[in-house]
Enzyme design. Structure first.
Site, PDB file in Angstrom:
ATOM      1  N   TYR A  56      69.817  70.209  20.886  1.00 31.26           N
ATOM      2  CA  TYR A  56      68.615  70.143  20.152  1.00 31.26           C
ATOM      3  C   TYR A  56      68.880  70.612  18.589  1.00 31.26           C
ATOM      4  CZ  TYR A  56      65.621  69.935  24.240  1.00 31.26           C
ATOM      5  OH  TYR A  56      65.053  69.276  25.217  1.00 31.26           O
ATOM      6  N   HIS A 108      54.504  69.639  23.848  1.00 34.01           N
ATOM      7  CA  HIS A 108      55.834  69.672  24.280  1.00 34.01           C
ATOM      8  C   HIS A 108      56.550  70.702  23.418  1.00 34.01           C
ATOM      9  CE1 HIS A 108      55.572  65.521  26.292  1.00 34.01           C
ATOM     10  NE2 HIS A 108      55.087  66.487  26.905  1.00 34.01           N
ATOM     11  N   CYS A 116      62.146  83.367  22.920  1.00 35.49           N
ATOM     12  CA  CYS A 116      62.863  84.060  23.657  1.00 35.49           C
ATOM     13  C   CYS A 116      62.426  84.153  24.978  1.00 35.49           C
ATOM     14  CB  CYS A 116      62.738  85.781  23.160  1.00 35.49           C
ATOM     15  SG  CYS A 116      63.782  86.986  24.251  1.00 35.49           S
ATOM     16  N   CYS A 119      61.303  88.114  26.255  1.00 31.48           N
ATOM     17  CA  CYS A 119      60.149  88.839  25.540  1.00 31.48           C
ATOM     18  C   CYS A 119      58.882  88.041  25.016  1.00 31.48           C
ATOM     19  CB  CYS A 119      60.567  89.808  24.473  1.00 31.48           C
ATOM     20  SG  CYS A 119      61.055  89.054  23.006  1.00 31.48           S
ATOM     21  N   CYS A 138      64.225  91.416  20.694  1.00 31.73           N
ATOM     22  CA  CYS A 138      64.522  92.337  22.029  1.00 31.73           C
ATOM     23  C   CYS A 138      65.950  92.131  22.073  1.00 31.73           C
ATOM     24  CB  CYS A 138      63.675  91.729  22.925  1.00 31.73           C
ATOM     25  SG  CYS A 138      64.327  90.373  23.831  1.00 31.73           S
ATOM     26  N   THR A 175      53.636  55.768  22.052  1.00 22.82           N
ATOM     27  CA  THR A 175      54.227  56.354  23.288  1.00 22.82           C
ATOM     28  C   THR A 175      54.213  55.350  24.512  1.00 22.82           C
ATOM     29  OG1 THR A 175      53.578  57.933  25.022  1.00 22.82           O
ATOM     30  CG2 THR A 175      51.691  57.170  24.049  1.00 22.82           C
ATOM     31  N   THR A 202      54.641  47.200  21.293  1.00 24.22           N
ATOM     32  CA  THR A 202      54.962  46.606  22.730  1.00 24.22           C
ATOM     33  C   THR A 202      53.758  47.081  23.457  1.00 24.22           C
ATOM     34  OG1 THR A 202      56.174  47.942  23.696  1.00 24.22           O
ATOM     35  CG2 THR A 202      57.399  46.097  22.191  1.00 24.22           C
ATOM     36  N   ALA A 218      53.989  51.262  13.434  1.00 23.48           N
ATOM     37  CA  ALA A 218      52.743  52.313  13.418  1.00 23.48           C
ATOM     38  C   ALA A 218      52.500  52.641  11.730  1.00 23.48           C
ATOM     39  CB  ALA A 218      53.317  53.586  13.866  1.00 23.48           C
TER      40      ALA A 218
HETATM   41  N1  APR Z   1      55.554  51.553  15.928  1.00 25.45           N
HETATM   42  C1  APR Z   1      54.926  52.035  16.830  1.00 25.45           C
HETATM   43  N2  APR Z   1      55.340  51.983  18.096  1.00 25.45           N
HETATM   44  C2  APR Z   1      56.627  52.249  18.207  1.00 25.45           C
HETATM   45  C3  APR Z   1      57.545  52.194  17.171  1.00 25.45           C
HETATM   46  C4  APR Z   1      57.136  51.855  15.922  1.00 25.45           C
HETATM   47  N3  APR Z   1      57.728  51.720  14.761  1.00 25.45           N
HETATM   48  N4  APR Z   1      58.697  52.287  17.707  1.00 25.45           N
HETATM   49  C5  APR Z   1      58.583  52.398  18.906  1.00 25.45           C
HETATM   50  N5  APR Z   1      57.469  52.428  19.444  1.00 25.45           N
HETATM   51  C6  APR Z   1      56.838  52.713  20.823  1.00 25.45           C
HETATM   52  C7  APR Z   1      57.712  52.195  21.754  1.00 25.45           C
HETATM   53  O1  APR Z   1      57.339  50.715  22.037  1.00 25.45           O
HETATM   54  C8  APR Z   1      57.454  52.907  23.015  1.00 25.45           C
HETATM   55  O2  APR Z   1      56.153  52.647  23.675  1.00 25.45           O
HETATM   56  O3  APR Z   1      56.963  54.162  20.911  1.00 25.45           O
HETATM   57  C9  APR Z   1      57.080  54.238  22.214  1.00 25.45           C
HETATM   58  C10 APR Z   1      58.201  55.425  22.597  1.00 25.45           C
HETATM   59  O4  APR Z   1      58.184  55.664  23.882  1.00 25.45           O
HETATM   60  P1  APR Z   1      59.264  56.905  24.386  1.00 25.45           P
HETATM   61  O5  APR Z   1      60.400  56.818  23.666  1.00 25.45           O
HETATM   62  O6  APR Z   1      59.052  56.794  25.822  1.00 25.45           O
HETATM   63  O7  APR Z   1      58.512  58.212  23.780  1.00 25.45           O
HETATM   64  P2  APR Z   1      57.331  59.125  24.132  1.00 25.45           P
HETATM   65  O8  APR Z   1      56.429  58.216  24.869  1.00 25.45           O
HETATM   66  O9  APR Z   1      56.904  59.756  22.960  1.00 25.45           O
HETATM   67  O10 APR Z   1      58.027  60.112  25.378  1.00 25.45           O
HETATM   68  C11 APR Z   1      56.972  60.907  25.872  1.00 25.45           C
HETATM   69  O11 APR Z   1      58.844  61.793  27.217  1.00 25.45           O
HETATM   70  O12 APR Z   1      61.152  62.536  27.179  1.00 25.45           O
HETATM   71  C12 APR Z   1      59.820  63.043  27.167  1.00 25.45           C
HETATM   72  O13 APR Z   1      59.363  64.849  26.012  1.00 25.45           O
HETATM   73  C13 APR Z   1      59.663  63.472  25.559  1.00 25.45           C
HETATM   74  O14 APR Z   1      57.824  63.673  24.460  1.00 25.45           O
HETATM   75  C14 APR Z   1      58.647  62.843  25.251  1.00 25.45           C
HETATM   76  C15 APR Z   1      57.770  62.216  26.121  1.00 25.45           C
END
Ligand code: APR
Length: 234
Positions: A56, A108, A116, A119, A138, A175, A202, A218
């Site tokens: 992290y 998340h 902590c 506490c 603490c 996502t 995609t 995006a």
């Molecule tokens: N513009 C738009 N979309 C994009 C781009 C971009 N430039 N680059 C990647 N992506 C899309 C991918 O096609 C994919 O669908 O972003 C998505 C990323 O997917 P993940 O890597 O799985 O991320 P996320 O969906 O946020 O993961 C959810 O999983 O591991 C846990 O806690 C972690 O918050 C995270 C959660």
């Protein structure tokens, strides 16, 4: 369609990809470099807190050096244009929504904060946290990054459920739709009768659930989508 008046926007790692922050499941992504069970579960932290802190701290340094991209800025513009009507629910733990001027619910957690376990104190994490970093309230150690690990309950779930129940427009941006409960939000929004749109490079695991799809990076698709929404509201 008149300008929707209650918008919920779910964001994922793809929103921050063009700010230089890695996604999790794209080729060469974070989960191709690290095993979840080594760095992102309570058991991993109990077993080897130093390894978890290293993971992290590296991501905290990267996030601190990143800047919002046009997608973050467009979402902040949308929130300013419709005060109180645009809720951002982010799976991301970076601070780029806030850096762009947005308010966001971090389901998340936040990489920039420490928590902590004894506490419950939260504070801005030092850049490099180790198992010896004591809680300032603490003095307990080890303290943890303020992020939600696999097997833990995300934050703000009641508030998110109420937002989904009342929304007229639901968007998911960047996502993969592979992690619940976030991946199930589109179904809840549909049950509320909301229009649903997915903005992604995609198809994702949940693309079929959306009424509308906007494909592309995006940094281009989000500003275009926001401009269309603002045009409708004029
Ligand atoms: N513009 C738009 N979309 C994009 C781009 C971009 N430039 N680059 C990647 N992506 C899309 C991918 O096609 C994919 O669908 O972003 C998505 C990323 O997917 P993940 O890597 O799985 O991320 P996320 O969906 O946020 O993961 C959810 O999983 O591991 C846990 O806690 C972690 O918050 C995270 C959660």
């Amino acid at each position: 369609m008149a300008a929707p008046d209650r918008i919920v926007i779910l964001t994922g790692a793809g929103l921050s990809a063009e700010s230089g922050l890695g996604t999790f499941r794209d080729k060469g992504g974070i989960w191709a470099q690290h095993r979840i069970e080594d760095v992102a579960t309570p058991e991993a932290f109990a077993r080897d807190p130093a390894r978890v802190h290293d993971f992290y701290s590296q991501r905290r340094r990267q996030a601190a050096a990143a800047t919002p991209n046009p997608a973050h800025l467009a979402l902040a513009r949308l929130q300013r244009a419709h005060p109180g009507s645009v809720a951002i629910v982010t799976q991301n733990v970076d601070g780029l929504h806030e850096a762009a001027g947005s308010a966001a619910l971090h389901m998340h957690g936040r990489l920039a904060d420490a928590l902590c376990p004894r506490c419950g104190h939260r504070w801005p994490a030092p850049p490099e946290m180790t198992p010896q970093t004591p809680c300032p309230a603490c003095t307990a150690a080890p303290v943890r990054p303020d992020v939600v690990w696999f097997g833990e309950i995300p934050h703000h779930m009641e508030e998110i459920a109420a937002l989904l129940d009342a929304c007229t427009l639901f968007a998911a941006i960047g996502t993969s739709g592979q992690v619940y409960p976030a991946a199930g939000f589109v179904s809840a929004a549909q049950d509320s009768g909301a229009h649903t749109v997915e903005l992604n490079l995609t198809d994702s695991e949940i693309s079929a659930a959306f009424a509308e799809h906007r494909r592309g990076p995006a940094s281009r698709s989000v500003p275009d989508w926001v401009e269309d929404l603002l045009q409708k509201a004029r």
